[in-house]
Design a protein around this motif. Structure first.
Motif, PDB file in Angstrom:
ATOM      1  N   ILE A 148       2.977  15.037 -93.455  1.00 25.46           N
ATOM      2  CA  ILE A 148       3.581  15.296 -92.149  1.00 25.46           C
ATOM      3  C   ILE A 148       4.355  16.613 -92.187  1.00 25.46           C
ATOM      4  N   GLY A 149       5.108  16.824 -93.258  1.00 22.92           N
ATOM      5  CA  GLY A 149       5.838  18.084 -93.406  1.00 22.92           C
ATOM      6  C   GLY A 149       4.918  19.279 -93.472  1.00 22.92           C
ATOM      7  N   ALA A 150       3.789  19.132 -94.145  1.00 24.76           N
ATOM      8  CA  ALA A 150       2.837  20.235 -94.253  1.00 24.76           C
ATOM      9  C   ALA A 150       2.224  20.569 -92.896  1.00 24.76           C
ATOM     10  N   ILE A 151       1.904  19.551 -92.114  1.00 23.73           N
ATOM     11  CA  ILE A 151       1.350  19.798 -90.779  1.00 23.73           C
ATOM     12  C   ILE A 151       2.367  20.531 -89.906  1.00 23.73           C
ATOM     13  N   LEU A 152       3.601  20.068 -89.920  1.00 21.56           N
ATOM     14  CA  LEU A 152       4.634  20.726 -89.123  1.00 21.56           C
ATOM     15  C   LEU A 152       4.907  22.136 -89.630  1.00 21.56           C
ATOM     16  N   GLY A 153       4.887  22.316 -90.949  1.00 25.14           N
ATOM     17  CA  GLY A 153       5.097  23.645 -91.516  1.00 25.14           C
ATOM     18  C   GLY A 153       3.988  24.604 -91.158  1.00 25.14           C
ATOM     19  N   PHE A 154       2.752  24.114 -91.150  1.00 22.95           N
ATOM     20  CA  PHE A 154       1.641  24.975 -90.756  1.00 22.95           C
ATOM     21  C   PHE A 154       1.775  25.403 -89.301  1.00 22.95           C
ATOM     22  N   LEU A 155       2.100  24.449 -88.434  1.00 22.11           N
ATOM     23  CA  LEU A 155       2.254  24.791 -87.015  1.00 22.11           C
ATOM     24  C   LEU A 155       3.367  25.813 -86.812  1.00 22.11           C
ATOM     25  N   PHE A 156       4.468  25.628 -87.526  1.00 22.23           N
ATOM     26  CA  PHE A 156       5.584  26.581 -87.432  1.00 22.23           C
ATOM     27  C   PHE A 156       5.161  27.954 -87.946  1.00 22.23           C
ATOM     28  N   GLY A 157       4.497  27.980 -89.101  1.00 19.36           N
ATOM     29  CA  GLY A 157       4.088  29.252 -89.681  1.00 19.36           C
ATOM     30  C   GLY A 157       3.044  29.967 -88.857  1.00 19.36           C
ATOM     31  N   TYR A 158       2.117  29.212 -88.296  1.00 17.11           N
ATOM     32  CA  TYR A 158       1.016  29.837 -87.565  1.00 17.11           C
ATOM     33  C   TYR A 158       1.430  30.305 -86.175  1.00 17.11           C
ATOM     34  N   PHE A 159       2.243  29.522 -85.482  1.00 20.90           N
ATOM     35  CA  PHE A 159       2.564  29.852 -84.101  1.00 20.90           C
ATOM     36  C   PHE A 159       3.884  30.588 -83.910  1.00 20.90           C
ATOM     37  N   PHE A 160       4.757  30.616 -84.931  1.00 16.66           N
ATOM     38  CA  PHE A 160       6.043  31.298 -84.770  1.00 16.66           C
ATOM     39  C   PHE A 160       6.231  32.425 -85.776  1.00 16.66           C
ATOM     40  N   VAL A 161       6.053  32.146 -87.057  1.00 19.80           N
ATOM     41  CA  VAL A 161       6.309  33.163 -88.077  1.00 19.80           C
ATOM     42  C   VAL A 161       5.223  34.235 -88.066  1.00 19.80           C
TER      43      VAL A 161
END
Length: 79
Positions: A19-32
């Motif tokens: 779950i953390g990896a999915i949220l981290g990917f979304l954060f990294g891909y769409f914000f960072v």
């Protein structure tokens, strides 16, 4: 704690990591990543934007699993 309780605890930690990896990917891909691809950054920063989702995915997955395993809540044992 029995070996099966440890196995269950490790299994729950893996779910937290996913779950953390999915949220981290979304954060990294769409914000960072878009922030690093803005044109005023130097070229090496813009090319590093490719790795932003990978880094945030790994970091949040590991932090979520470690945070769960380090928590004080132990599985319930029968009296």
């Amino acid at each position: 704690m029995t070996k099966w309780q440890w196995a269950g605890r490790f299994g729950v930690a893996l779910v937290y990591a996913m779950i953390g990896a999915i949220l981290g990917f979304l954060f990294g891909y769409f914000f960072v990543r878009p922030f690093l691809m803005i044109s005023f950054w130097p070229e090496f920063v813009q090319t590093a934007a490719f790795w932003a989702p990978h880094v945030t995915t790994t970091a949040t997955g590991l932090l979520a699993a470690a945070g769960y395993l380090k928590s004080d809540t132990q599985p319930a044992t029968p009296p």
